[in-house]
Motif scaffolding. Structure first.
Motif, PDB file in Angstrom:
ATOM      1  N   ARG A   1     -11.211   4.104  -3.290  1.00 28.88           N
ATOM      2  CA  ARG A   1     -11.736   2.794  -2.901  1.00 28.88           C
ATOM      3  C   ARG A   1     -13.217   2.773  -3.234  1.00 28.88           C
ATOM      4  O   ARG A   1     -13.956   3.681  -2.868  1.00 28.88           O
ATOM      5  CB  ARG A   1     -11.517   2.538  -1.418  1.00 28.88           C
ATOM      6  CG  ARG A   1     -11.892   1.143  -1.014  1.00 28.88           C
ATOM      7  CD  ARG A   1     -11.448   0.854   0.390  1.00 28.88           C
ATOM      8  NE  ARG A   1     -11.674  -0.542   0.675  1.00 28.88           N
ATOM      9  CZ  ARG A   1     -11.207  -1.161   1.714  1.00 28.88           C
ATOM     10  NH1 ARG A   1     -10.481  -0.506   2.588  1.00 28.88           N
ATOM     11  NH2 ARG A   1     -11.463  -2.422   1.914  1.00 28.88           N
TER      12      ARG A   1
ATOM     13  N   GLU B   1       3.019   6.065   3.151  1.00 35.92           N
ATOM     14  CA  GLU B   1       2.777   7.330   2.461  1.00 35.92           C
ATOM     15  C   GLU B   1       3.843   8.347   2.840  1.00 35.92           C
ATOM     16  O   GLU B   1       4.370   9.058   1.975  1.00 35.92           O
ATOM     17  CB  GLU B   1       1.384   7.864   2.786  1.00 35.92           C
ATOM     18  CG  GLU B   1       1.055   9.111   2.008  1.00 35.92           C
ATOM     19  CD  GLU B   1      -0.386   9.556   2.140  1.00 35.92           C
ATOM     20  OE1 GLU B   1      -0.666  10.690   1.722  1.00 35.92           O
ATOM     21  OE2 GLU B   1      -1.222   8.785   2.633  1.00 35.92           O
TER      22      GLU B   1
ATOM     23  N   GLY C   1       0.770   5.575  -8.044  1.00 30.55           N
ATOM     24  CA  GLY C   1       1.930   6.365  -7.640  1.00 30.55           C
ATOM     25  C   GLY C   1       2.673   6.811  -8.879  1.00 30.55           C
ATOM     26  O   GLY C   1       2.756   6.073  -9.870  1.00 30.55           O
TER      27      GLY C   1
ATOM     28  N   PRO D   1       0.839  -1.181   0.000  1.00 30.37           N
ATOM     29  CA  PRO D   1       0.000   0.000   0.000  1.00 30.37           C
ATOM     30  C   PRO D   1       0.874   1.230   0.000  1.00 30.37           C
ATOM     31  O   PRO D   1       1.854   1.306   0.713  1.00 30.37           O
ATOM     32  CB  PRO D   1      -0.767  -0.117   1.323  1.00 30.37           C
ATOM     33  CG  PRO D   1       0.130  -0.913   2.215  1.00 30.37           C
ATOM     34  CD  PRO D   1       0.881  -1.853   1.291  1.00 30.37           C
ATOM     35  N   LEU D   2       0.544   2.195  -0.805  1.00 28.01           N
ATOM     36  CA  LEU D   2       1.228   3.471  -0.723  1.00 28.01           C
ATOM     37  C   LEU D   2       0.589   4.308   0.364  1.00 28.01           C
ATOM     38  O   LEU D   2       1.239   5.069   1.036  1.00 28.01           O
ATOM     39  CB  LEU D   2       1.152   4.220  -2.051  1.00 28.01           C
ATOM     40  CG  LEU D   2       1.937   3.629  -3.184  1.00 28.01           C
ATOM     41  CD1 LEU D   2       1.714   4.449  -4.452  1.00 28.01           C
ATOM     42  CD2 LEU D   2       3.404   3.614  -2.840  1.00 28.01           C
TER      43      LEU D   2
ATOM     44  N   THR E   1      -3.902  -2.182  -7.772  1.00 32.95           N
ATOM     45  CA  THR E   1      -5.309  -2.443  -7.469  1.00 32.95           C
ATOM     46  C   THR E   1      -5.365  -3.641  -6.539  1.00 32.95           C
ATOM     47  O   THR E   1      -4.600  -4.593  -6.684  1.00 32.95           O
ATOM     48  CB  THR E   1      -6.127  -2.727  -8.748  1.00 32.95           C
ATOM     49  OG1 THR E   1      -5.538  -3.815  -9.444  1.00 32.95           O
ATOM     50  CG2 THR E   1      -6.156  -1.508  -9.653  1.00 32.95           C
TER      51      THR E   1
ATOM     52  N   THR F   1      -4.575   2.540  -6.142  1.00 31.14           N
ATOM     53  CA  THR F   1      -3.579   3.555  -5.813  1.00 31.14           C
ATOM     54  C   THR F   1      -2.671   3.689  -7.023  1.00 31.14           C
ATOM     55  O   THR F   1      -2.194   2.693  -7.559  1.00 31.14           O
ATOM     56  CB  THR F   1      -2.749   3.154  -4.575  1.00 31.14           C
ATOM     57  OG1 THR F   1      -3.623   2.986  -3.461  1.00 31.14           O
ATOM     58  CG2 THR F   1      -1.703   4.206  -4.251  1.00 31.14           C
TER      59      THR F   1
ATOM     60  N   PRO G   1      -6.402   3.777   1.193  1.00 33.65           N
ATOM     61  CA  PRO G   1      -7.282   4.263   0.130  1.00 33.65           C
ATOM     62  C   PRO G   1      -8.410   5.126   0.678  1.00 33.65           C
ATOM     63  O   PRO G   1      -8.947   4.848   1.744  1.00 33.65           O
ATOM     64  CB  PRO G   1      -7.841   2.976  -0.483  1.00 33.65           C
ATOM     65  CG  PRO G   1      -6.888   1.916  -0.095  1.00 33.65           C
ATOM     66  CD  PRO G   1      -6.334   2.330   1.238  1.00 33.65           C
TER      67      PRO G   1
ATOM     68  N   MET H   1       0.646  10.755  -5.580  1.00 29.76           N
ATOM     69  CA  MET H   1      -0.223   9.584  -5.734  1.00 29.76           C
ATOM     70  C   MET H   1      -1.682   9.978  -5.716  1.00 29.76           C
ATOM     71  O   MET H   1      -2.074  10.960  -5.104  1.00 29.76           O
ATOM     72  CB  MET H   1       0.053   8.544  -4.659  1.00 29.76           C
ATOM     73  CG  MET H   1      -0.565   8.843  -3.314  1.00 29.76           C
ATOM     74  SD  MET H   1      -0.299   7.538  -2.126  1.00 29.76           S
ATOM     75  CE  MET H   1       1.326   7.974  -1.580  1.00 29.76           C
ATOM     76  N   ASP H   2      -2.464   9.192  -6.437  1.00 31.07           N
ATOM     77  CA  ASP H   2      -3.917   9.279  -6.432  1.00 31.07           C
ATOM     78  C   ASP H   2      -4.429   7.966  -5.883  1.00 31.07           C
ATOM     79  O   ASP H   2      -3.815   6.911  -6.106  1.00 31.07           O
ATOM     80  CB  ASP H   2      -4.467   9.468  -7.856  1.00 31.07           C
ATOM     81  CG  ASP H   2      -4.113  10.808  -8.459  1.00 31.07           C
ATOM     82  OD1 ASP H   2      -4.234  11.825  -7.749  1.00 31.07           O
ATOM     83  OD2 ASP H   2      -3.733  10.835  -9.641  1.00 31.07           O
ATOM     84  N   GLN H   3      -5.560   8.014  -5.172  1.00 30.44           N
ATOM     85  CA  GLN H   3      -6.099   6.776  -4.620  1.00 30.44           C
ATOM     86  C   GLN H   3      -7.608   6.871  -4.435  1.00 30.44           C
ATOM     87  O   GLN H   3      -8.147   7.951  -4.260  1.00 30.44           O
ATOM     88  CB  GLN H   3      -5.415   6.460  -3.304  1.00 30.44           C
ATOM     89  CG  GLN H   3      -5.373   7.629  -2.340  1.00 30.44           C
ATOM     90  CD  GLN H   3      -4.420   7.387  -1.221  1.00 30.44           C
ATOM     91  OE1 GLN H   3      -4.585   6.398  -0.518  1.00 30.44           O
ATOM     92  NE2 GLN H   3      -3.449   8.248  -1.022  1.00 30.44           N
TER      93      GLN H   3
ATOM     94  N   SER I   1      -9.674  -1.310  -4.201  1.00 29.96           N
ATOM     95  CA  SER I   1      -8.818  -0.151  -3.936  1.00 29.96           C
ATOM     96  C   SER I   1      -7.886   0.057  -5.116  1.00 29.96           C
ATOM     97  O   SER I   1      -7.364  -0.904  -5.677  1.00 29.96           O
ATOM     98  CB  SER I   1      -7.979  -0.377  -2.681  1.00 29.96           C
ATOM     99  OG  SER I   1      -8.793  -0.478  -1.548  1.00 29.96           O
TER     100      SER I   1
END
Length: 130
Positions: free
Chosen positions: A69, A53, A79, A6-7, A35, A77, A10, A65-67, A75
């Protein structure tokens, strides 16, 4: 970036105001699309996601990053990294690797990772005149 990391936690789709997407950068750069679907085990996930993060932001060449859920639990994310060297630094970070291992053991039911070279990019931001 390894496939199960995970960055950040979400964001859940809601009626709350949304943050702006990561702005377009001058190509070329790289997009890492992660994903995933999660297990029911949330123990330590939020704290680890928050730490990841913070950690990724220390990588020279990390662009943002965009995220999101979905209500159904998917989810996504994305990056963004300036170059493959930045991506490699993130992928091989020891703390990140430990989070990946924990993710496979506890948090992820399934995941997919895509790494793409961005060759074209542009943004739009509504202003008061639009």
């Amino acid at each position: 970036m390894a496939p199960d990391t995970p960055l950040a936690a979400p964001a859940t789709i809601s009626a709350a105001p949304l943050a702006a997407p990561v702005p377009a950068h001058e190509p070329p750069y790289y997009a890492v699309v992660f994903t995933s679907t999660r297990t029911q085990d949330d123990s330590g996930y939020a704290e680890t996601a928050e730490r990841m993060e913070d950690l990724v932001q220390e990588i020279p060449g990390f662009l943002g990053m965009d995220q999101a859920r979905t209500p159904g639990g998917l989810s996504i994310t994305v990056g963004y990294f300036r170059d493959l060297a930045a991506l490699q630094e993130w992928r091989t970070d020891a703390e990140h690797r430990a989070a990946q291992k924990r993710g496979r053991a506890h948090w992820y039911e399934s995941y997919t990772l895509h790494i793409a070279k961005v060759e074209r990019s542009h943004s739009f931001q509504r202003t008061a005149q639009d």
